[in-house]
Write a protein that holds these residues in place. Structure first.
Motif, PDB file in Angstrom:
ATOM      1  N   ARG A   1       0.826  -1.215   0.000  1.00 38.44           N
ATOM      2  CA  ARG A   1       0.000   0.000   0.000  1.00 38.44           C
ATOM      3  C   ARG A   1       0.857   1.261   0.000  1.00 38.44           C
ATOM      4  O   ARG A   1       0.589   2.203  -0.734  1.00 38.44           O
ATOM      5  CB  ARG A   1      -0.934  -0.001   1.210  1.00 38.44           C
ATOM      6  N   GLN A   2       1.910   1.286   0.804  1.00 37.37           N
ATOM      7  CA  GLN A   2       2.736   2.488   0.904  1.00 37.37           C
ATOM      8  C   GLN A   2       3.451   2.795  -0.413  1.00 37.37           C
ATOM      9  O   GLN A   2       3.667   3.961  -0.739  1.00 37.37           O
ATOM     10  CB  GLN A   2       3.737   2.373   2.056  1.00 37.37           C
TER      11      GLN A   2
ATOM     12  N   VAL B   1       0.835   4.415  -2.565  1.00 38.16           N
ATOM     13  CA  VAL B   1       0.646   5.787  -2.082  1.00 38.16           C
ATOM     14  C   VAL B   1       1.790   6.674  -2.575  1.00 38.16           C
ATOM     15  O   VAL B   1       1.554   7.797  -3.054  1.00 38.16           O
ATOM     16  CB  VAL B   1       0.540   5.814  -0.537  1.00 38.16           C
ATOM     17  N   ARG B   2       3.009   6.176  -2.491  1.00 35.70           N
ATOM     18  CA  ARG B   2       4.163   6.957  -2.940  1.00 35.70           C
ATOM     19  C   ARG B   2       4.054   7.303  -4.421  1.00 35.70           C
ATOM     20  O   ARG B   2       4.286   8.446  -4.828  1.00 35.70           O
ATOM     21  CB  ARG B   2       5.464   6.183  -2.679  1.00 35.70           C
TER      22      ARG B   2
ATOM     23  N   ALA C   1      -4.306   9.097  -3.152  1.00 37.99           N
ATOM     24  CA  ALA C   1      -3.334   8.552  -2.200  1.00 37.99           C
ATOM     25  C   ALA C   1      -3.910   8.558  -0.790  1.00 37.99           C
ATOM     26  O   ALA C   1      -3.759   7.578  -0.052  1.00 37.99           O
ATOM     27  CB  ALA C   1      -2.037   9.354  -2.252  1.00 37.99           C
ATOM     28  N   ASP C   2      -4.594   9.639  -0.408  1.00 34.53           N
ATOM     29  CA  ASP C   2      -5.216   9.709   0.917  1.00 34.53           C
ATOM     30  C   ASP C   2      -6.270   8.627   1.077  1.00 34.53           C
ATOM     31  O   ASP C   2      -6.368   7.980   2.131  1.00 34.53           O
ATOM     32  CB  ASP C   2      -5.849  11.082   1.146  1.00 34.53           C
TER      33      ASP C   2
ATOM     34  N   GLU D   1      -4.591   5.200   1.521  1.00 35.35           N
ATOM     35  CA  GLU D   1      -4.066   5.046   2.883  1.00 35.35           C
ATOM     36  C   GLU D   1      -5.174   4.736   3.879  1.00 35.35           C
ATOM     37  O   GLU D   1      -4.990   3.927   4.787  1.00 35.35           O
ATOM     38  CB  GLU D   1      -3.345   6.320   3.320  1.00 35.35           C
TER      39      GLU D   1
ATOM     40  N   ASP E   1      -2.616  -3.063   4.202  1.00 36.37           N
ATOM     41  CA  ASP E   1      -1.173  -2.860   4.011  1.00 36.37           C
ATOM     42  C   ASP E   1      -0.664  -3.576   2.765  1.00 36.37           C
ATOM     43  O   ASP E   1       0.181  -3.058   2.054  1.00 36.37           O
ATOM     44  CB  ASP E   1      -0.385  -3.356   5.227  1.00 36.37           C
TER      45      ASP E   1
END
Length: 66
Positions: free
Chosen positions: A5-6, A9-10, A21-22, A25, A30
C-alpha cells in the motif's frame, strides 16, 4: 498481483494524485491483492486497468509480487 500500500501511495503522490493517495491510505490494507481488493480499489478511484498501466510504466519498480 500483490503490492504494498505504501508504495502505491508513494507513486500516487509522485504523480500529484494526493486525493487518491489519501483514500488508499485510509481504505486499503497494508498488502493489496488486486484481485481480492478490486472493489476497494474501485472505491478509491483506481481500476485494475489503471493500476496495470502504472505497473507497466515501471512506477512501482520491484515492489510487486506474483
Amino acid at each position: 498481483m500483490k503490492l504494498d500500500r505504501q508504495e502505491l501511495v508513494r507513486v500516487l503522490r509522485t504523480e500529484g494524485d494526493n486525493d487518491t493517495a489519501d483514500r488508499v491510505e485510509a481504505q486499503l490494507p497494508d498488502r493489496i491483492d488486486t484481485e481480492r481488493d478490486a472493489d476497494a480499489l474501485a472505491g478509491v478511484g483506481l481500476d485494475r486497468t489503471q493500476l496495470m498501466a502504472k505497473l507497466a510504466g515501471g512506477a512501482l519498480g520491484g515492489t510487486i509480487a506474483p
